[in-house]
Design an enzyme around this catalytic site. Structure first.
Site, short mmCIF file in Angstrom:
data_model
loop_
_atom_site.label_atom_id
_atom_site.label_comp_id
_atom_site.label_asym_id
_atom_site.label_seq_id
_atom_site.Cartn_x
_atom_site.Cartn_y
_atom_site.Cartn_z
N PHE A 92 63.52 -84.96 12.35
CA PHE A 92 64.41 -85.28 11.23
C PHE A 92 63.59 -85.65 10.01
O PHE A 92 62.44 -86.09 10.12
CB PHE A 92 65.38 -86.41 11.59
N CYS A 93 64.19 -85.43 8.84
CA CYS A 93 63.60 -85.89 7.59
C CYS A 93 64.69 -86.68 6.86
O CYS A 93 65.58 -87.24 7.50
CB CYS A 93 63.06 -84.73 6.76
N ALA A 94 64.63 -86.76 5.56
CA ALA A 94 65.58 -87.60 4.83
C ALA A 94 67.02 -87.12 4.98
O ALA A 94 67.93 -87.91 5.25
CB ALA A 94 65.20 -87.68 3.36
N SER A 100 62.00 -81.08 7.70
CA SER A 100 62.22 -80.95 9.14
C SER A 100 62.57 -79.52 9.53
O SER A 100 62.12 -79.00 10.56
CB SER A 100 63.33 -81.90 9.59
N TYR A 121 67.96 -88.53 8.38
CA TYR A 121 68.03 -89.99 8.44
C TYR A 121 69.26 -90.52 7.71
O TYR A 121 69.85 -91.53 8.13
CB TYR A 121 66.76 -90.58 7.83
#
Length: 203
Positions: A92-94, A100, A121
């Protein structure tokens, strides 16, 4: 091979989560025990963001590709060490976007069965806050209070040993109140990290 995208609420506790955001983002808060495998360092993230806003999307991509390509071998070795545990992996990323998705697409192209958390996130934070709100409305809480040093933590520990649901706020926040602060404890975590720990403590 599993579908690439997975909602957070379908990720089980035994999964290995990989946070590909920058170290600064990771320190501010992550999902549980996720491991940080950053696509961008803090400086590169700022540089790419500036190029994106002040120059062009293409220039931002150029800078990102140039920097990331040099660190891919090291990132891949780190990934392999995590994959070796045999646990399902979700990245996952932001917001579940370029960082991601790009890394997951590369890994899947060479045969690794990884997923990306939908919404990243940000989606997790929304899920967490909603869950805490629902919990607050559905449970009856008893607050244990008293002067410093009277043994409140010992009482909480004893209640937990007897199988009662206990949340030790001081332990979650690494803080013993206005008098003792964090004496003898690890550095105090961010507010988002405390909320993550509270969310997990309620399970």
């Amino acid at each position: 091979m599993k579908d690439m995208w997975i909602p957070y609420d379908q990720v089980e506790d035994h999964w290995q989560l990989i946070d590909v955001r920058s170290p600064g983002e990771y320190r501010e808060g992550t999902i549980g025990e996720a491991v940080n495998l950053p696509i961008f360092g803090d400086e590169l993230r700022a540089e790419v963001g500036t190029a994106y806003k002040k120059q062009s999307v293409l220039e931002a991509k150029r800078r990102a590709v140039k920097s990331v390509s040099a660190q891919l071998p090291e990132m891949y070795e780190h990934f392999l060490s995590l994959e070796a545990t045999g646990r399902p992996i979700a990245l996952f990323c932001a917001r579940g976007g370029m960082r991601s998705q790009s890394f997951a697409s590369l890994l899947r192209a060479i045969g690794h069965d990884v997923c990306v958390i939908e919404g990243g996130y940000k989606a997790y934070r929304q899920h967490l806050l909603q869950s805490i709100q629902t919990l607050s409305a559905s449970r009856r809480f008893i607050v244990l209070h008293g002067n410093t040093g009277v043994g409140k933590t010992l009482i909480l520990n004893r209640l937990a040993e007897k199988g009662l649901d206990v949340i030790d706020i001081e332990a979650l926040a690494h803080h013993r109140g206005s008098m003792l602060g964090r004496v003898g404890l690890e550095p105090q975590p961010s507010q988002t990290t405390v909320e993550d720990r509270l969310y997990r403590a309620r399970k």
